[in-house]
Design a protein around this motif. Structure first.
Motif, mmCIF file in Angstrom:
data_model
loop_
_atom_site.group_PDB
_atom_site.id
_atom_site.type_symbol
_atom_site.label_atom_id
_atom_site.label_comp_id
_atom_site.label_asym_id
_atom_site.label_seq_id
_atom_site.Cartn_x
_atom_site.Cartn_y
_atom_site.Cartn_z
ATOM 1 N N ALA A 9 0.833 -1.204 0.000
ATOM 2 C CA ALA A 9 0.000 0.000 0.000
ATOM 3 C C ALA A 9 0.868 1.255 0.000
ATOM 4 O O ALA A 9 0.579 2.227 -0.702
ATOM 5 C CB ALA A 9 -0.921 -0.003 1.209
ATOM 6 N N ILE A 10 1.944 1.232 0.769
ATOM 7 C CA ILE A 10 2.847 2.378 0.835
ATOM 8 C C ILE A 10 3.494 2.632 -0.521
ATOM 9 O O ILE A 10 3.553 3.773 -0.993
ATOM 10 C CB ILE A 10 3.913 2.152 1.924
ATOM 11 N N LEU A 11 3.994 1.579 -1.156
ATOM 12 C CA LEU A 11 4.618 1.733 -2.476
ATOM 13 C C LEU A 11 3.640 2.371 -3.456
ATOM 14 O O LEU A 11 4.027 3.203 -4.283
ATOM 15 C CB LEU A 11 5.073 0.371 -2.996
ATOM 16 N N SER B 168 11.379 9.905 -1.465
ATOM 17 C CA SER B 168 11.472 10.465 -0.117
ATOM 18 C C SER B 168 10.160 10.269 0.649
ATOM 19 O O SER B 168 10.168 9.996 1.859
ATOM 20 C CB SER B 168 11.844 11.951 -0.167
ATOM 21 N N ASP B 169 9.031 10.379 -0.056
ATOM 22 C CA ASP B 169 7.742 10.127 0.583
ATOM 23 C C ASP B 169 7.617 8.658 0.966
ATOM 24 O O ASP B 169 7.074 8.319 2.019
ATOM 25 C CB ASP B 169 6.606 10.531 -0.361
ATOM 26 N N LEU B 170 8.129 7.775 0.113
ATOM 27 C CA LEU B 170 8.150 6.347 0.422
ATOM 28 C C LEU B 170 8.904 6.094 1.721
ATOM 29 O O LEU B 170 8.416 5.391 2.625
ATOM 30 C CB LEU B 170 8.797 5.577 -0.723
ATOM 31 N N LYS B 171 10.097 6.670 1.848
ATOM 32 C CA LYS B 171 10.912 6.462 3.043
ATOM 33 C C LYS B 171 10.221 7.019 4.286
ATOM 34 O O LYS B 171 10.240 6.400 5.363
ATOM 35 C CB LYS B 171 12.286 7.122 2.848
ATOM 36 N N ARG B 172 9.593 8.177 4.154
ATOM 37 C CA ARG B 172 8.859 8.769 5.286
ATOM 38 C C ARG B 172 7.742 7.843 5.742
ATOM 39 O O ARG B 172 7.574 7.596 6.945
ATOM 40 C CB ARG B 172 8.284 10.125 4.872
ATOM 41 N N ALA C 36 -8.182 -5.246 -3.718
ATOM 42 C CA ALA C 36 -9.199 -4.226 -3.438
ATOM 43 C C ALA C 36 -10.179 -4.632 -2.352
ATOM 44 O O ALA C 36 -10.886 -3.789 -1.819
ATOM 45 C CB ALA C 36 -9.972 -3.887 -4.706
ATOM 46 N N ASN C 37 -10.239 -5.940 -2.023
ATOM 47 C CA ASN C 37 -11.157 -6.327 -0.952
ATOM 48 C C ASN C 37 -10.527 -6.177 0.432
ATOM 49 O O ASN C 37 -11.242 -6.033 1.425
ATOM 50 C CB ASN C 37 -11.647 -7.766 -1.154
ATOM 51 N N ILE C 38 -9.198 -6.163 0.511
ATOM 52 C CA ILE C 38 -8.534 -6.010 1.804
ATOM 53 C C ILE C 38 -7.495 -4.880 1.803
ATOM 54 O O ILE C 38 -6.878 -4.619 2.828
ATOM 55 C CB ILE C 38 -7.860 -7.326 2.252
ATOM 56 N N ALA C 39 -7.311 -4.238 0.684
ATOM 57 C CA ALA C 39 -6.415 -3.078 0.602
ATOM 58 C C ALA C 39 -7.088 -2.048 -0.300
ATOM 59 O O ALA C 39 -8.305 -2.060 -0.437
ATOM 60 C CB ALA C 39 -5.037 -3.495 0.076
ATOM 61 N N HIS C 40 -6.310 -1.149 -0.944
ATOM 62 C CA HIS C 40 -6.970 -0.074 -1.692
ATOM 63 C C HIS C 40 -7.074 -0.328 -3.192
ATOM 64 O O HIS C 40 -7.684 0.459 -3.912
ATOM 65 C CB HIS C 40 -6.330 1.283 -1.398
ATOM 66 N N GLY C 41 -6.514 -1.417 -3.704
ATOM 67 C CA GLY C 41 -6.888 -1.919 -5.010
ATOM 68 C C GLY C 41 -6.525 -1.111 -6.238
ATOM 69 O O GLY C 41 -7.189 -1.238 -7.268
ATOM 70 N N CYS C 42 -5.479 -0.287 -6.178
ATOM 71 C CA CYS C 42 -5.119 0.565 -7.328
ATOM 72 C C CYS C 42 -3.635 0.431 -7.618
ATOM 73 O O CYS C 42 -2.826 0.166 -6.731
ATOM 74 C CB CYS C 42 -5.422 2.038 -7.038
ATOM 75 N N ASN C 43 -3.264 0.656 -8.882
ATOM 76 C CA ASN C 43 -1.846 0.696 -9.213
ATOM 77 C C ASN C 43 -1.195 1.918 -8.557
ATOM 78 O O ASN C 43 -1.876 2.753 -7.958
ATOM 79 C CB ASN C 43 -1.646 0.728 -10.736
ATOM 80 N N SER C 44 0.111 2.047 -8.669
ATOM 81 C CA SER C 44 0.823 3.092 -7.931
ATOM 82 C C SER C 44 0.519 4.491 -8.455
ATOM 83 O O SER C 44 0.257 4.688 -9.651
ATOM 84 C CB SER C 44 2.339 2.846 -7.988
ATOM 85 N N ILE C 45 0.588 5.443 -7.551
ATOM 86 C CA ILE C 45 0.438 6.852 -7.931
ATOM 87 C C ILE C 45 1.566 7.248 -8.881
ATOM 88 O O ILE C 45 1.339 7.977 -9.861
ATOM 89 C CB ILE C 45 0.437 7.747 -6.677
ATOM 90 N N LEU C 46 2.780 6.761 -8.633
ATOM 91 C CA LEU C 46 3.904 7.118 -9.498
ATOM 92 C C LEU C 46 3.688 6.614 -10.924
ATOM 93 O O LEU C 46 4.052 7.293 -11.890
ATOM 94 C CB LEU C 46 5.205 6.553 -8.915
ATOM 95 N N ALA C 47 3.088 5.426 -11.062
ATOM 96 C CA ALA C 47 2.781 4.911 -12.402
ATOM 97 C C ALA C 47 1.719 5.760 -13.078
ATOM 98 O O ALA C 47 1.810 6.064 -14.275
ATOM 99 C CB ALA C 47 2.324 3.463 -12.312
ATOM 100 N N THR C 48 0.709 6.160 -12.313
ATOM 101 C CA THR C 48 -0.345 7.001 -12.877
ATOM 102 C C THR C 48 0.208 8.360 -13.270
ATOM 103 O O THR C 48 -0.133 8.895 -14.338
ATOM 104 C CB THR C 48 -1.494 7.163 -11.865
ATOM 105 N N TYR C 49 1.056 8.937 -12.422
ATOM 106 C CA TYR C 49 1.717 10.206 -12.765
ATOM 107 C C TYR C 49 2.500 10.066 -14.069
ATOM 108 O O TYR C 49 2.432 10.935 -14.954
ATOM 109 C CB TYR C 49 2.687 10.620 -11.657
ATOM 110 N N ALA C 50 3.265 8.977 -14.181
ATOM 111 C CA ALA C 50 4.085 8.774 -15.387
ATOM 112 C C ALA C 50 3.201 8.679 -16.629
ATOM 113 O O ALA C 50 3.462 9.335 -17.644
ATOM 114 C CB ALA C 50 4.934 7.520 -15.233
ATOM 115 N N ALA C 51 2.150 7.864 -16.541
ATOM 116 C CA ALA C 51 1.257 7.693 -17.692
ATOM 117 C C ALA C 51 0.581 9.005 -18.067
ATOM 118 O O ALA C 51 0.472 9.347 -19.254
ATOM 119 C CB ALA C 51 0.205 6.622 -17.380
#
Length: 549
Positions: free
Chosen positions: A197-199, A206-210, A266-281
């Motif tokens: 979920a963090i990834l 830096s946000d990942l490390k925080r 998505a049934n036990i976590a938030h079910g989406c690809n990474s924000i960084l991947a979405t930003y890149a796309a």
């Protein structure tokens, strides 16, 4: 009809450098993993694309084909001249070798190389597993080496993980025979882990490390939280994830760029690809097609209420995927009899689709297109019934043939989605972040699920009060429940009413920065069926894999 793996092997893939170039990336902007896979190492560009979210009705045993439709839609958009990029999740080995099988699409709407994507890919999930278990190893070593932080062995909340379905690891004892401090341990599958979920929610390294430093490991003898940063391990964990945090670039069978990264359930976590991947796309194309796991009550709700808030993005159009077969199952039809025309069952199952349309339009204020994944058994009468019903519900509907025809079969859907995405809309949320945790959960249940209310166990109420007292009350809420029903009871199909959702537990994810409300009997570590998909997968002496789909 060729199998998915035979179709994938018959295609001529482009060199990944050519795929990268179609997005404006240079060779120095990628790190190659062979000829057909790469990591994107270029910094994210300013976001410019229109974002298309693909979701679905509540899943059924017949399958809906959400990933297949996502891929076919992107290929269809490319065929009508649009500069498009996919942003999808990575498969987990657990489902691949379990019941579900692979998650790279199907037929002529696949991402490739499908064998690599479904198996080890670029090693992201292994890196997540290693970072997770490093924290666990350091915590147990701290107990063994004197326990300076006075960590309470009976109040360690962070669990070990493994990217495999293994029910034998759900509840175990560790540290026996003097090899550490003996205590109870519980494994969860990697896709359900907080590190995953963090990834996927981190907006930078830096946000990942925080966020890694803010993971709640457990409590000390005084009842205070002990964090990963207290064990001085967040730097090592981030080092293990330095490559995993970079989005992966592959392609569809038709050469459409696909960024595949991260894979929380998505049934036990938030079910989406990474924000960084979405930003890149979004920075590399004019249109981005992404998906959220399971039905719109789970994946889309979490995409819209959590991911969009964290990332500062919103979709321009939502595509809800359904099939005639799945709707008939929701209406009470027998699974063995789905090929027979059954207008009565179809009519009874359609309200499930209507609820998801209503949610996207009325709760979240977004344009909706219904994508009906066509099967050969769909009769003219059934198709007509769906088209009339969806139109009456205020949405456009398109029957797609992407499985058999790829992008050509998704052309009409692409044209409809592009038109819908031109509408001006401003995202609304289903709950207010500033509200108390119980109110947020109640808003999701009543507004999104259509329930009558929420019943909190004594344990859940106590943990909510504690979370708010410790400063976690303003975080987004992630409801963990069955994917098969709008309710927390998998047997309540179609559109149940007047139901109560029972929240039995609360888990604070300090690093992921959300609060999990556990409703119903949800397992964080799935098990294998009597005859798992692993029994069908094989490889010959030439390295040719069979049985993977």
């Amino acid at each position: 009809m060729l199998s998915d793996i035979e179709i994938a092997k018959s295609c001529k893939m482009k060199d990944i450098g050519e795929v990268a170039a179609s997005l404006g990336l240079k060779e120095e902007d990628i790190e190659r993993y062979g000829r057909y896979k790469a990591k994107i190492c270029a910094p994210a560009r300013p976001r410019r694309a229109k974002l298309i979210l693909v979701t679905a009705i509540n899943p059924t045993a017949s399958g809906e084909g959400k990933t297949t439709v996502s891929i076919g839609l992107a290929d269809g958009m490319r065929r009508i001249g649009k500069n498009v990029c996919l942003a999808l999740r990575e498969p987990s080995l657990g489902p691949v070798f379990g019941v579900k099988g692979g998650a790279a699409g199907g037929g002529y709407a696949q991402i490739v190389p499908m064998e690599d994507i479904n198996l080890h890919f670029t090693g992201d999930l292994h890196a997540i597993t290693a970072a997770n278990n490093l924290l666990c190893a350091v915590a147990d070593n701290h107990l063994f080496r004197g326990n300076e932080l006075e960590l309470d062995p009976e109040k360690i909340y962070f669990r070990r993980c493994l990217d495999m379905n293994d029910r034998a690891l759900r509840n175990i004892s560790i540290g026996r025979a003097g090899e550490g401090i003996e205590r109870e341990e519980h494994f969860e599958i990697t896709a359900a882990s907080e590190i995953m979920a963090i990834l996927c929610l981190a907006t930078s390294l830096s946000d990942l490390k925080r966020r890694l430093g803010n993971i709640i490991v457990g409590e000390n003898k005084r009842g205070e939280y002990v964090f990963a940063r207290d064990l001085k391990v967040e730097g090592s964990m981030a080092a293990l994830l330095k490559d995993a945090v970079k989005p992966n670039l592959v392609q569809t069978l038709e050469g459409t760029p696909a960024i595949v990264h991260g894979g929380p359930f998505a049934n036990i976590a938030h079910g989406c690809n990474s924000i960084l991947a979405t930003y890149a796309a979004m920075g590399l194309s004019d249109y981005v097609v992404t998906e959220a796991g399971f039905g719109a009550d789970l994946g889309a709700e979490k995409f819209l209420d959590t991911k969009c808030r964290v990332a500062g993005i919103q979709p321009d159009c939502v595509v809800v995927v359904a099939t005639v077969k799945a709707l008939k199952l929701h209406g009470g039809a027998d699974k063995a009899d789905l090929a027979r025309e059954n207008l009565d069952a179809l009519e009874k199952g359609l309200p499930n689709l209507f609820k998801h349309i209503e949610n996207m339009k009325n709760v979240y204020n977004k344009p909706v297109v219904v994508a009906m994944n066509r099967f050969a058994s769909d009769t003219p009468a059934e198709i007509d019934a769906v088209m009339r019903a969806v139109e009456a519900a205020g949405s456009a509907a398109v029957f797609t043939d992407v499985f058999l025809k790829g992008g050509e079969g998704g052309r009409e859907l692409a044209e409809t989605v592009v038109k819908a995405a031109e509408q001006k809309s401003e995202l609304k949320y289903s709950y207010d972040l500033s509200d108390p945790i119980k109110k947020k959960i109640e808003d999701i249940v009543v507004r999104v699920y259509g329930g009558a209310g929420v019943e909190f166990s004594e344990t859940a109420s106590e943990k909510i009060a504690e979370a708010e007292a410790r400063g976690y009350g303003k975080l987004p809420v992630i409801v963990a429940k069955t994917q098969y029903s709008l309710s927390d009871d998998p047997k309540l199909l179609a559109r149940p009413e007047k139901f109560i959702v029972r929240v039995r537990d609360i888990i604070v994810k300090g690093g992921a920065e959300f609060v999990v409300a556990v409703a119903g009997n949800i397992m964080l570590m799935p098990g294998l069926s009597k005859h798992p998909a692993a029994e069908k997968i094989d490889i010959d002496g030439n390295g040719e894999i069979t049985g993977l789909s």
